[in-house]
Scaffold this motif. Sequence first.
Motif, mmCIF file in Angstrom:
data_model
loop_
_atom_site.group_PDB
_atom_site.id
_atom_site.type_symbol
_atom_site.label_atom_id
_atom_site.label_comp_id
_atom_site.label_asym_id
_atom_site.label_seq_id
_atom_site.Cartn_x
_atom_site.Cartn_y
_atom_site.Cartn_z
ATOM 1 N N GLY A 29 0.791 -1.223 0.000
ATOM 2 C CA GLY A 29 0.000 0.000 0.000
ATOM 3 C C GLY A 29 0.823 1.273 0.000
ATOM 4 N N ALA A 30 0.180 2.347 -0.446
ATOM 5 C CA ALA A 30 0.841 3.643 -0.497
ATOM 6 C C ALA A 30 -0.188 4.735 -0.220
ATOM 7 N N ALA A 31 0.318 5.932 0.018
ATOM 8 C CA ALA A 31 -0.516 7.116 0.181
ATOM 9 C C ALA A 31 0.123 8.242 -0.606
ATOM 10 N N ALA A 32 -0.712 9.183 -1.051
ATOM 11 C CA ALA A 32 -0.199 10.270 -1.882
ATOM 12 C C ALA A 32 -0.970 11.547 -1.605
ATOM 13 N N ALA A 33 -0.344 12.679 -1.936
ATOM 14 C CA ALA A 33 -0.952 14.000 -1.773
ATOM 15 C C ALA A 33 -1.077 14.660 -3.139
ATOM 16 N N PHE A 34 -2.162 15.425 -3.313
ATOM 17 C CA PHE A 34 -2.428 16.085 -4.581
ATOM 18 C C PHE A 34 -2.755 17.558 -4.361
ATOM 19 N N ASP A 35 -2.191 18.386 -5.233
ATOM 20 C CA ASP A 35 -2.512 19.812 -5.262
ATOM 21 C C ASP A 35 -3.864 19.970 -5.956
ATOM 22 N N ARG A 55 3.925 7.515 -1.268
ATOM 23 C CA ARG A 55 4.783 7.060 -0.184
ATOM 24 C C ARG A 55 4.290 5.710 0.339
ATOM 25 N N PRO A 56 5.152 4.702 0.446
ATOM 26 C CA PRO A 56 4.734 3.414 1.019
ATOM 27 C C PRO A 56 4.234 3.583 2.454
ATOM 28 N N VAL A 57 3.183 2.841 2.793
ATOM 29 C CA VAL A 57 2.644 2.917 4.149
ATOM 30 C C VAL A 57 3.126 1.754 5.014
ATOM 31 N N GLU A 58 3.954 0.891 4.428
ATOM 32 C CA GLU A 58 4.478 -0.277 5.151
ATOM 33 C C GLU A 58 3.346 -1.149 5.680
ATOM 34 N N GLY A 59 2.318 -1.262 4.852
ATOM 35 C CA GLY A 59 1.170 -2.093 5.182
ATOM 36 C C GLY A 59 0.468 -2.508 3.901
ATOM 37 N N ASP A 60 -0.404 -3.508 4.013
ATOM 38 C CA ASP A 60 -1.089 -4.051 2.832
ATOM 39 C C ASP A 60 -2.533 -3.558 2.758
ATOM 40 N N LEU A 100 2.273 8.872 9.002
ATOM 41 C CA LEU A 100 3.267 9.503 8.131
ATOM 42 C C LEU A 100 3.258 11.008 8.394
ATOM 43 N N PRO A 101 4.391 11.600 8.764
ATOM 44 C CA PRO A 101 4.450 13.048 8.974
ATOM 45 C C PRO A 101 4.291 13.786 7.649
ATOM 46 N N LEU A 102 3.655 14.944 7.704
ATOM 47 C CA LEU A 102 3.454 15.742 6.492
ATOM 48 C C LEU A 102 4.549 16.792 6.365
#
Length: 354
Positions: A71-77, A91-96, A121-123
């Motif tokens: 899994g991953a997480a991402a930010a969008f403008d 960014r990988p979340v180190e989880g499935d 995850l820190p921003l």
Amino acid sequence: MGANTGGRAFIGSFTSAGGLGITVAEVDGSTGKLSVLASTNVLADPSFLAVGHAPGTGAPVLYAVSEVADGAAAAFDIGGGGAPVLIGESRPVEGDGPTHLDVRAGHLFTANYGSGSVTSLPLRPDGSPGPAAGVLRHEGGGPDAARQTAPHAHQVLADPSGNWVLSVDLGTDSVRVCALDPGTGSLRTHSEAVLRPGTGPRHLVFHPSGGHLYVLNELEPTVTVCRWDAATGRLEPTGETPVLPHGADDAVRTYPSEVVVSHDGRFLWAANRGHDSISVLALDETAEKPVLVAAVGCGGRWPRDLTLDPTGQWLYAANERSGNVSWFSLDAETGMPSPAGSIDVPAASCVVFA
């Protein structure tokens, strides 16, 4: 945007099932109508979204999980008028299989269903997530041999006080209350509320008063009412209420997905996959005794998400298997939804507003 614009909506979808990724739509504030503006598929399976702000600039940022094995997480403008623009990289979340996320106190939190964990995850100043600061792994299981052999964190949500982060685990029939170390971003379990075995809690929502919350169960079509004490960080289950009329769950297996509460705290709505309906429950002054009033059609098949617009006048259902988002006007006196429109969004999974 037109004179009656209600802002913009962002719709997540499963790219692996033909979805467009993240779709942007204009909202007509007078009719609730959605009009598609653009989309982006740069992130695989962005099944759940949340809107936050960049710590450094205060600019609005759209956050998304990538519900894949690694899994991953991402930010969008979302400051422009077109498709969201990826900030940095995912960014990988180190989880499935992350299924949910929330933003609070300069951190992004994800609930990872496959691995039964919650990631912090820190921003960064521009709003993009940094490397995982901590992963809190759940332990336990439940009696359902098909769904509860291991932990399955399905939702992560900060409480209204901002002092606690709650994680709802379908696999362990429990809700964990986590304390956040703002310096390191790590989470630790503070308390755990155990629900009735086999109910499979999926998502929760807080009552506007802050003193109660409602846990929607996926494996049994019920909602569990809990008292919430923000001072001590503990919740206490007080009862369960069915979200389907008597006998309705005998014909087809139903998997409730999302629960929302009206801004005035008088009504509760739940989306039901399988029954393909939206349940309407009335709340009294105590907020502890929901009463099922009706279950109406969701305007499609397999409603994965249910969302109120910021005004509280319109209710939106993301119908995954019929590939559409439908919306309903809400009667302020009865809480009853009335169909008002629909747009095609393949493999729709959630709707958020900015």
